[in-house]
Design an enzyme around this catalytic site. Structure first.
Site, short mmCIF file in Angstrom:
data_model
loop_
_atom_site.label_atom_id
_atom_site.label_comp_id
_atom_site.label_asym_id
_atom_site.label_seq_id
_atom_site.Cartn_x
_atom_site.Cartn_y
_atom_site.Cartn_z
N ARG A 244 5.17 -12.18 -68.86
CA ARG A 244 6.25 -11.80 -69.77
C ARG A 244 6.96 -10.59 -69.16
O ARG A 244 6.32 -9.70 -68.60
CB ARG A 244 5.71 -11.43 -71.16
CG ARG A 244 5.39 -12.63 -72.04
CD ARG A 244 6.63 -13.40 -72.48
NE ARG A 244 6.31 -14.57 -73.28
CZ ARG A 244 6.20 -15.82 -72.81
NH1 ARG A 244 6.37 -16.07 -71.53
NH2 ARG A 244 5.95 -16.82 -73.61
N GLU A 273 15.65 -11.51 -72.10
CA GLU A 273 16.26 -12.74 -71.57
C GLU A 273 17.40 -13.20 -72.48
O GLU A 273 17.28 -13.06 -73.70
CB GLU A 273 15.19 -13.83 -71.47
CG GLU A 273 14.13 -13.43 -70.45
CD GLU A 273 13.01 -14.44 -70.33
OE1 GLU A 273 13.12 -15.55 -70.89
OE2 GLU A 273 12.01 -14.13 -69.66
N HIS A 291 13.13 -18.16 -65.86
CA HIS A 291 12.04 -18.56 -66.75
C HIS A 291 11.73 -20.07 -66.62
O HIS A 291 11.87 -20.83 -67.58
CB HIS A 291 12.36 -18.20 -68.20
CG HIS A 291 11.13 -18.04 -69.05
ND1 HIS A 291 11.04 -17.19 -70.12
CD2 HIS A 291 9.91 -18.65 -68.98
CE1 HIS A 291 9.85 -17.28 -70.67
NE2 HIS A 291 9.14 -18.18 -69.99
P1 NAP Z 1 -4.79 -17.25 -71.42
O1 NAP Z 1 -5.60 -18.40 -70.91
O2 NAP Z 1 -5.02 -16.78 -72.82
O3 NAP Z 1 -4.97 -16.03 -70.40
C1 NAP Z 1 -4.57 -14.75 -70.68
C2 NAP Z 1 -5.56 -13.80 -70.03
O4 NAP Z 1 -5.13 -12.45 -70.20
C3 NAP Z 1 -6.95 -13.90 -70.63
O5 NAP Z 1 -7.89 -13.95 -69.58
C4 NAP Z 1 -7.10 -12.62 -71.43
O6 NAP Z 1 -8.44 -12.18 -71.45
C5 NAP Z 1 -6.25 -11.68 -70.61
N1 NAP Z 1 -5.78 -10.53 -71.38
C6 NAP Z 1 -5.25 -10.52 -72.62
N2 NAP Z 1 -4.91 -9.26 -72.96
C7 NAP Z 1 -5.25 -8.47 -71.93
C8 NAP Z 1 -5.16 -7.09 -71.68
N3 NAP Z 1 -4.65 -6.26 -72.60
N4 NAP Z 1 -5.61 -6.60 -70.51
C9 NAP Z 1 -6.13 -7.44 -69.59
N5 NAP Z 1 -6.25 -8.77 -69.75
C10 NAP Z 1 -5.80 -9.28 -70.91
O7 NAP Z 1 -3.24 -17.58 -71.34
P2 NAP Z 1 -2.48 -18.49 -70.23
O8 NAP Z 1 -2.37 -19.87 -70.73
O9 NAP Z 1 -3.10 -18.23 -68.91
O10 NAP Z 1 -1.02 -17.82 -70.32
C11 NAP Z 1 -0.84 -16.46 -69.97
C12 NAP Z 1 0.56 -16.02 -70.33
O11 NAP Z 1 1.49 -16.59 -69.42
C13 NAP Z 1 1.08 -16.48 -71.70
O12 NAP Z 1 0.65 -15.62 -72.74
C14 NAP Z 1 2.59 -16.47 -71.54
O13 NAP Z 1 3.11 -15.24 -71.96
C15 NAP Z 1 2.77 -16.62 -70.03
N6 NAP Z 1 3.41 -17.91 -69.68
C16 NAP Z 1 4.60 -17.89 -69.04
C17 NAP Z 1 5.20 -19.09 -68.66
C18 NAP Z 1 6.50 -19.10 -67.94
O14 NAP Z 1 7.29 -20.01 -68.17
N7 NAP Z 1 6.78 -18.16 -67.05
C19 NAP Z 1 4.58 -20.31 -68.97
C20 NAP Z 1 3.36 -20.29 -69.63
C21 NAP Z 1 2.77 -19.07 -69.98
P3 NAP Z 1 -9.27 -11.87 -72.80
O15 NAP Z 1 -10.41 -12.80 -72.72
O16 NAP Z 1 -9.65 -10.43 -72.62
O17 NAP Z 1 -8.36 -12.09 -73.98
#
Ligand code: NAP
Length: 325
Positions: A244, A273, A291
């Site tokens: 993000r 954005e 994005h």
């Molecule tokens: P996910 O599986 O929930 O992974 C997020 C990771 O971040 C988890 O390992 C979580 O660990 C960790 N985390 C959360 N808060 C944290 C903090 N304060 N400090 C350190 N680590 C932290 O989610 P995902 O599916 O991989 O997606 C991740 C993010 O990518 C989404 O939330 C979204 O914003 C972004 N995204 C962007 C696009 C794009 O089009 N560019 C597409 C999809 C997703 P914990 O176990 O500690 O919670």
């Protein structure tokens, strides 16, 4: 068969791929956004009193004012995995369930992360701009040299679904994998990779040749990459952000790209954005994509199907497969 009168009313705020719009419309009373123009706050607020289900995306700001504006919506079924644009506390207070679409966009987003990473370290954007502007004078041994990935350390900030999927891909390029998170990942990781865990964020930043961000957005991660974090990164390192926009302080990033502390960056997401931080637009060593993380036909249809599965479960009073609040 249900009559039209009892069909839940659903508002889909942006266009979905046609196949999944049709699937949804077969079962429910759906209002689609044919023009695909983003809905303003007033329209979203009014929708809270007119529909049973709101199906927004990252381009909508479902803040507490919107949520409190009406009492008909009982499910916010977000099209996308990130939900930092939805005021979860306000939804919870009003008894509104919130769901997302995890997993089905992981591979596409990890692919795009690698595309940005490669473009940054091999100067893909810069090269294309040179060629299209007629400035390319031909092959030469010292032309536009980049950095090889083999043996370099990829430092992942957030090691969830997309972080791990990115690590699997980077391993195929010969990179070593390190990550920072609030706790080490104890379960078997994607593609069974071993990755070095850093409990100290700044130590991870110092170890990595490329830092890639995969944490959710929101107050906790806002400006995690600030001037101090950038200072901890190796001189000549690269930053990739498909998480993000607000996770990065873009003024600090632009300064580090300008003064050479960082060699380059690849960004897919921005804090406001579709505005792009002005300071970045004139820099050659940053690759800027609009994005596109999950922008494949496969992922976008699967995301629609996930939203539909959550709505089906909600209408039947069943456990919601992807409930986040
Ligand atoms: P996910 O599986 O929930 O992974 C997020 C990771 O971040 C988890 O390992 C979580 O660990 C960790 N985390 C959360 N808060 C944290 C903090 N304060 N400090 C350190 N680590 C932290 O989610 P995902 O599916 O991989 O997606 C991740 C993010 O990518 C989404 O939330 C979204 O914003 C972004 N995204 C962007 C696009 C794009 O089009 N560019 C597409 C999809 C997703 P914990 O176990 O500690 O919670």
């Amino acid at each position: 068969m249900e009559s039209d009168l009892v069909k839940p009313r659903i508002l889909v705020t942006r266009r979905w791929p046609e196949a999944v719009e049709q699937e949804l419309a077969k079962v429910y009373d759906v209002t689609f956004n044919a023009s695909d123009t983003p809905l303003d706050q007033q329209t979203l607020a009014a929708a809270m009193g007119e529909y049973d289900v709101l199906a927004p995306t990252v381009s909508d700001r479902i803040d507490a004012d919107v949520i409190k504006a009406g009492d008909r919506v009982k499910l916010i079924a977000n099209y996308g995995v990130g939900f930092d644009h939805i005021a979860l506390d306000a939804a919870h207070e009003r008894g509104i369930a919130v769901t997302n679409t995890p997993g089905v966009l992981t591979d596409s987003t990890a692919d795009l992360t690698m595309a940005l990473l490669l473009m940054a370290v091999r100067r893909g954007g810069e090269g294309e701009r040179e060629l299209r502007s007629g400035q390319w004078t031909g092959w030469r041994p010292t032309h536009m040299l980049g950095t090889s990935l083999h043996g370099k350390v990829l430092g992942l900030v957030g090691f969830g679904r997309i972080g791990q999927a990115t690590a699997c891909r980077a391993r195929a390029f010969g990179m070593k994998i390190a990550y920072y998170g609030r706790h080490p990942v104890s379960h078997k990781t994607a593609c069974d990779l071993d990755a070095h865990y850093y409990s100290d964020f700044h130590k991870l930043l110092r170890a990595a040749h490329v830092v890639s961000l995969h944490v959710p957005g929101g107050a906790e991660t806002r400006h995690m990459i600030d001037a101090a974090a950038i200072q901890s990164m190796r001189k000549g390192a690269y930053l990739v952000n498909t998480a993000r926009g607000e996770v990065v302080d873009h003024d600090a990033l632009a300064e580090a790209l300008r003064n050479g502390h960082l060699s380059g960056a690849g960004l897919d997401v921005y804090p406001e954005e579709p505005q792009i931080p002005e300071a970045l637009l004139g820099l050659e060593n940053v690759v800027l994509l609009p994005h596109l993380g999950s922008a494949t036909h496969e992922a976008r249809e699967a995301m629609g199907r996930k939203v539909i599965a959550n709505i089906h479960a909600w209408t039947k009073g069943q456990h919601l497969p992807d409930q986040v609040a």
